[in-house]
Design an enzyme around this catalytic site. Structure first.
Site, mmCIF file in Angstrom:
data_model
loop_
_atom_site.group_PDB
_atom_site.id
_atom_site.type_symbol
_atom_site.label_atom_id
_atom_site.label_comp_id
_atom_site.label_asym_id
_atom_site.label_seq_id
_atom_site.Cartn_x
_atom_site.Cartn_y
_atom_site.Cartn_z
ATOM 1 C CG ASP A 12 19.881 35.338 -8.545
ATOM 2 O OD1 ASP A 12 19.520 35.553 -9.715
ATOM 3 O OD2 ASP A 12 21.028 35.595 -8.117
ATOM 4 N N GLY A 38 21.673 38.819 -10.823
ATOM 5 C CA GLY A 38 22.014 39.322 -12.145
ATOM 6 C C GLY A 38 23.448 39.801 -12.104
ATOM 7 C CE LYS A 39 28.836 37.532 -15.029
ATOM 8 N NZ LYS A 39 29.279 36.827 -13.802
ATOM 9 C CG ASP A 245 28.976 38.855 -10.966
ATOM 10 O OD1 ASP A 245 29.453 38.859 -12.119
ATOM 11 O OD2 ASP A 245 27.935 38.240 -10.668
#
Length: 297
Positions: A12, A38-39, A245
């Site tokens: 990210d 990232g999820k 998340d």
């Protein structure tokens, strides 16, 4: 009982901005920070910090080896994290404005290089009664869900980011949806909100557990017999990136540990509230000890 999270791993790049850039506009950022994300990775970290026995499966490039180390450091089992030699790790360009809201551009990278052979290799390590968690940032999700169903695993789907690929999955195999109102509207095929939207989702998926997050209005759980509401906890928002998340990881972990639905919802709400008070995605997800100590009203 094991949990397999077959999901994305991203780098990210987070830019602090006064406001989101508009068409034809050039703006300067006040800061740039690089985080793991990232999820898939975020949810695995949340599961582990909440006390679940979690395995992550996914792909990174040669530039993403530090993501694997971050998972290991938080207790996630990384036996099924594989490296692609010719494709960069997936990444996200994130604008974070003064109010703590964000907008995100995703580059799939290695997340889109998953093969059926790799999927089959992963599922050899799991059996009936284990759980699968997936999002919508990798390829081969339809085959992944099919394999889990054949194994007799429970399937949790967080259909984010929502797009037409979700409907390539056999949604009858999904045991639990965790989704926000925007995702719920697409899944239900209407523009309803709140309880009306929940009712439509229950009609369309009568045997599937629905967990609908409602932002500042909290969340609601519904299965064939029960509906349970949970308020949101008010905090000063810094960065909302991994809030959903965190909610997913904590809610499912609570249920797997035998907590009642209400307690699991409350735990997830508190954990996600803590998450938005910190910068970054995975680094801002709290450990269970911190969540249990918090005294939100």
């Amino acid at each position: 009982m094991k949990v397999l999270n077959f999901g994305s791993l991203n780098i990210d790049y987070v830019y602090d901005v006064e406001h989101f850039v508009q068409k034809g506009e050039t703006i300067s950022s006040t800061a740039l920070k690089v985080f793991s994300g990232g999820k898939g990775l975020n949810q695995s970290v949340a599961f582990s910090k909440a006390g679940a026995d979690i395995y992550h499966a996914g792909m990174i490039g040669t530039d993403g080896t530090f993501l694997k180390e971050i998972l290991k450091e938080t207790g996630v089992k990384v036996d099924y994290v594989k490296q692609a030699e010719t494709v960069r790790t997936g990444n996200a360009i994130i604008q974070n404005d003064r109010q703590g809201d964000n907008c995100i551009i995703l580059y799939g990278g290695a997340n889109q290089t998953i093969s059926k052979k790799f999927v089959e290799e992963v599922f050899r390590g799991f059996e009936s009664g284990d759980w699968l968690v997936i999002q919508n940032e990798i390829n081969e999700n339809p085959y992944i869900v099919e394999c889990a169903h054949k194994k007799g695993m429970k399937v949790v789907l967080n259909p984010s980011p929502m797009n037409e690929k979700i409907f390539d999955i056999n949604l009858k195999y999904v045991d639990c949806f965790i989704l926000n109102e925007g995702e719920g509207k697409v899944l239900a095929g209407n523009d309803l909100q709140g309880e009306e939207l929940l009712d439509e989702l229950k009609k369309k998926f009568p045997h599937t557990t629905i967990v609908l997050t409602l932002g500042e209005r909290g969340s609601v759980y519904a299965d064939e017999n029960n509906t349970v509401y949970q308020k949101a906890y008010k905090v000063k928002t810094v960065d909302t990136t991994a809030a959903g998340d965190t909610f997913t990881g904590y809610f499912i972990s609570g249920r797997l540990q035998g907590m009642p639905v209400k307690q699991s919802l409350e735990l997830a709400a508190k954990a996600s509230a803590i998450t938005v008070t910190g910068k970054g995605a995975a680094p801002s997800i709290p450990w269970m000890e911190e969540v249990l100590k918090c005294d939100f009203e």
